[in-house]
Write a protein that holds these residues in place. Structure first.
Motif, short mmCIF file in Angstrom:
data_model
loop_
_atom_site.label_atom_id
_atom_site.label_comp_id
_atom_site.label_asym_id
_atom_site.label_seq_id
_atom_site.Cartn_x
_atom_site.Cartn_y
_atom_site.Cartn_z
N ARG A 161 0.83 -1.20 0.00
CA ARG A 161 0.00 0.00 0.00
C ARG A 161 0.87 1.26 0.00
N ILE A 162 0.51 2.19 -0.86
CA ILE A 162 1.22 3.46 -0.93
C ILE A 162 0.80 4.36 0.24
N GLU A 163 -0.39 4.09 0.81
CA GLU A 163 -1.03 4.84 1.90
C GLU A 163 -1.54 6.20 1.45
N THR A 164 -0.74 6.96 0.71
CA THR A 164 -1.17 8.18 0.04
C THR A 164 -0.21 8.43 -1.11
N SER A 165 -0.73 8.91 -2.22
CA SER A 165 0.13 9.19 -3.38
C SER A 165 0.71 10.59 -3.33
N ASP A 166 0.38 11.36 -2.30
CA ASP A 166 0.90 12.71 -2.14
C ASP A 166 2.15 12.68 -1.27
N GLU A 167 3.27 13.07 -1.83
CA GLU A 167 4.54 12.93 -1.10
C GLU A 167 4.57 13.74 0.18
N SER A 168 4.01 14.94 0.16
CA SER A 168 4.00 15.77 1.35
C SER A 168 3.18 15.13 2.46
N LEU A 169 2.00 14.61 2.12
CA LEU A 169 1.17 13.95 3.12
C LEU A 169 1.82 12.66 3.59
N TYR A 170 2.49 11.96 2.68
CA TYR A 170 3.20 10.73 3.05
C TYR A 170 4.20 11.01 4.17
N HIS A 171 4.92 12.12 4.06
CA HIS A 171 5.92 12.46 5.07
C HIS A 171 5.29 12.85 6.40
N GLN A 172 4.02 13.23 6.39
CA GLN A 172 3.34 13.52 7.64
C GLN A 172 2.90 12.24 8.36
N LEU A 173 2.91 11.13 7.62
CA LEU A 173 2.48 9.85 8.17
C LEU A 173 3.65 8.96 8.57
N HIS A 174 4.86 9.37 8.20
CA HIS A 174 6.05 8.54 8.43
C HIS A 174 7.22 9.38 8.94
N PRO A 175 8.14 8.78 9.67
CA PRO A 175 9.37 9.48 10.03
C PRO A 175 10.15 9.87 8.78
N ASN A 176 10.88 10.94 8.87
CA ASN A 176 11.67 11.41 7.73
C ASN A 176 13.07 10.81 7.80
N ASP A 177 13.18 9.55 7.37
CA ASP A 177 14.48 8.87 7.37
C ASP A 177 14.54 7.89 6.20
N GLU A 178 15.67 7.20 6.08
CA GLU A 178 15.88 6.33 4.93
C GLU A 178 14.97 5.10 4.92
N LYS A 179 14.39 4.75 6.05
CA LYS A 179 13.51 3.58 6.11
C LYS A 179 12.07 3.93 5.73
N HIS A 180 11.79 5.21 5.56
CA HIS A 180 10.42 5.64 5.24
C HIS A 180 10.46 6.63 4.10
N ASP A 181 10.92 6.16 2.96
CA ASP A 181 11.17 7.04 1.82
C ASP A 181 10.09 6.86 0.75
N PHE A 182 9.42 7.93 0.39
CA PHE A 182 8.33 7.87 -0.58
C PHE A 182 8.80 7.36 -1.93
N LYS A 183 9.93 7.84 -2.39
CA LYS A 183 10.42 7.42 -3.70
C LYS A 183 10.79 5.94 -3.71
N LYS A 184 11.27 5.44 -2.58
CA LYS A 184 11.57 4.01 -2.49
C LYS A 184 10.28 3.19 -2.60
N ARG A 185 9.21 3.68 -1.98
CA ARG A 185 7.94 2.97 -2.06
C ARG A 185 7.47 2.86 -3.52
N LEU A 186 7.60 3.95 -4.25
CA LEU A 186 7.23 3.92 -5.66
C LEU A 186 8.11 2.96 -6.44
N GLN A 187 9.41 2.96 -6.14
CA GLN A 187 10.32 2.06 -6.85
C GLN A 187 9.98 0.61 -6.56
N CYS A 188 9.59 0.32 -5.32
CA CYS A 188 9.21 -1.05 -4.98
C CYS A 188 8.01 -1.51 -5.80
N LEU A 189 7.04 -0.63 -5.99
CA LEU A 189 5.88 -1.00 -6.82
C LEU A 189 6.31 -1.29 -8.25
N ARG A 190 7.24 -0.50 -8.77
CA ARG A 190 7.75 -0.76 -10.13
C ARG A 190 8.52 -2.08 -10.17
#
Length: 362
Positions: A161-190
């Motif tokens: 689950r992407i949880e939200t496709s909005d990167e700014s909102l994504y960062h409000q739902l997750h810590p801002n570190d290498e284990k919670h990276d929006f771009k990595k989530r997208l890459q995993c789906l690809r």
């Protein structure tokens, strides 16, 4: 508005502005929208609902997502990790009860021991069920190599689950570190699509700071990403999470639920041949929430076959239903519920996404 609804849908005019308007529908106009979603499902896929026996085999997690009850920083939960034998027993139960498919879900880990364990479990499940049981994984972000390895060992669907496709909102739902990276989530789906999986994603509906504009963008994201299956539902807060402090800013539960129904119906209209799950979170708000989701266009349901003595410890959110039922209870209950709304279980079928075969045909 009724003529507008039909005009948008008949012309597939899926603009963000139109989707916002449709997501806001309530009353008689919403009933029409939900009815059109259900009608599209019956016309395109029939009245079968596909079972995925859900095994939540571990709540050990290395992630610290702000919304999740099994986040690693929650010290007030009893951690567990089912044995391989218990997982295999659940797989045999699913096979013997003609579920057709199994979902293995857990907290997120990517260490070598975990990767190897899943690899071996996949092979054992395939062996013990004569290759007849379909397997979906929902095990979070992994390397492209790991995804390929698990695919080769027998998994053929993956939900991330992407949880939200909005990167700014994504960062409000997750810590801002290498284990919670929006771009990595997208890459995993690809990576999942490239590995050959029927690829699923989904979003939470009603998280703090979210608007209908965000959700309209989520629908377009799933369509444009060419996703094969979706699991989405209302956000339910958990008191042992950082987001709980924002509980007074949330939409009322009923609004989250009604908007979730609209999301299901709209996605079914936008992508008629995908699989959409009627999620347990729907039932948390409404006792017949999953049935209403199916009537709006969902065609997959995930009966929980985790041993009942551990279900209470896999609480991503509060008030999760069916935590005290045994697997047989859950199975019997679901068949009765389906019959009440004119649906039938798709027994002994993998219930694969037709969209996947169209997407990969070329």
């Amino acid at each position: 508005m009724k003529s507008t609804i039909r005009n948008i849908i008949s012309t597939a005019d899926w603009t963000a502005e139109n989707l916002e308007k449709l997501l806001a529908l309530r009353g008689e106009e919403q009933k029409e929208l939900l009815g059109m979603g259900g009608e599209t499902l019956l016309n395109k896929r029939g009245n079968e609902v596909y079972y995925r026996g859900l095994v939540e085999f571990s709540n050990v997690c290395t992630k610290d997502c702000y919304y999740c009850g099994i986040r690693k920083s929650n010290r007030n939960t009893e951690r567990y990790d089912l044995s391989d034998d218990a997982i295999l027993e659940a797989a045999r139960f699913a096979h013997e009860h003609k579920y057709g498919s199994l979902v293995l879900q857990s907290g997120e880990r990517d260490d070598p021991a975990f990767v190897e364990r899943i690899d071996q479990l996949l092979k054992k499940i395939k062996s013990e069920t004569n290759g007849e049981l379909g397997i979906t994984l929902s095990l979070g972000e992994q390397s492209a190599e790991t995804y390929r390895r698990w695919f080769e060992s027998g998994a053929h669907r993956y939900l991330l689950r992407i949880e939200t496709s909005d990167e700014s909102l994504y960062h409000q739902l997750h810590p801002n570190d290498e284990k919670h990276d929006f771009k990595k989530r997208l890459q995993c789906l690809r990576d999942l699509q490239k590995a050959g999986y029927q690829t699923g994603t989904g979003v939470m509906i009603g998280v703090p700071g979210q608007t209908l504009k965000h959700l309209a963008a989520d629908l377009l994201f799933m369509k444009n990403f060419d996703i094969d299956m979706v699991g989405m539902g209302p956000y339910i807060e958990h008191e042992e999470t950082p987001l709980y402090v924002k509980k007074n800013q949330l939409w009322p539960l009923q609004e989250r639920f009604l908007t979730s129904l609209n999301m299901v119906a709209l996605l079914r209209l936008m992508m008629p041949d995908i699989n959409i799950a009627a999620t347990t979170a729907m039932q948390t708000i409404d006792p017949v929430g999953r049935e209403k989701a199916m009537q709006a266009g969902a065609n997959v349901i995930m009966p929980n076959i985790t041993p009942s003595n551990q279900r209470r410890n896999y609480l991503l959110y509060q008030n999760k239903p069916c935590t005290d039922e045994g697997a047989d209870d859950c199975s019997n209950c679901l068949s009765i519920r389906l019959e009440m709304i004119g649906r039938v279980p798709g027994y002994d079928q993998w219930g694969d996404s037709e969209h996947f075969f169209r997407r990969t045909k070329s």
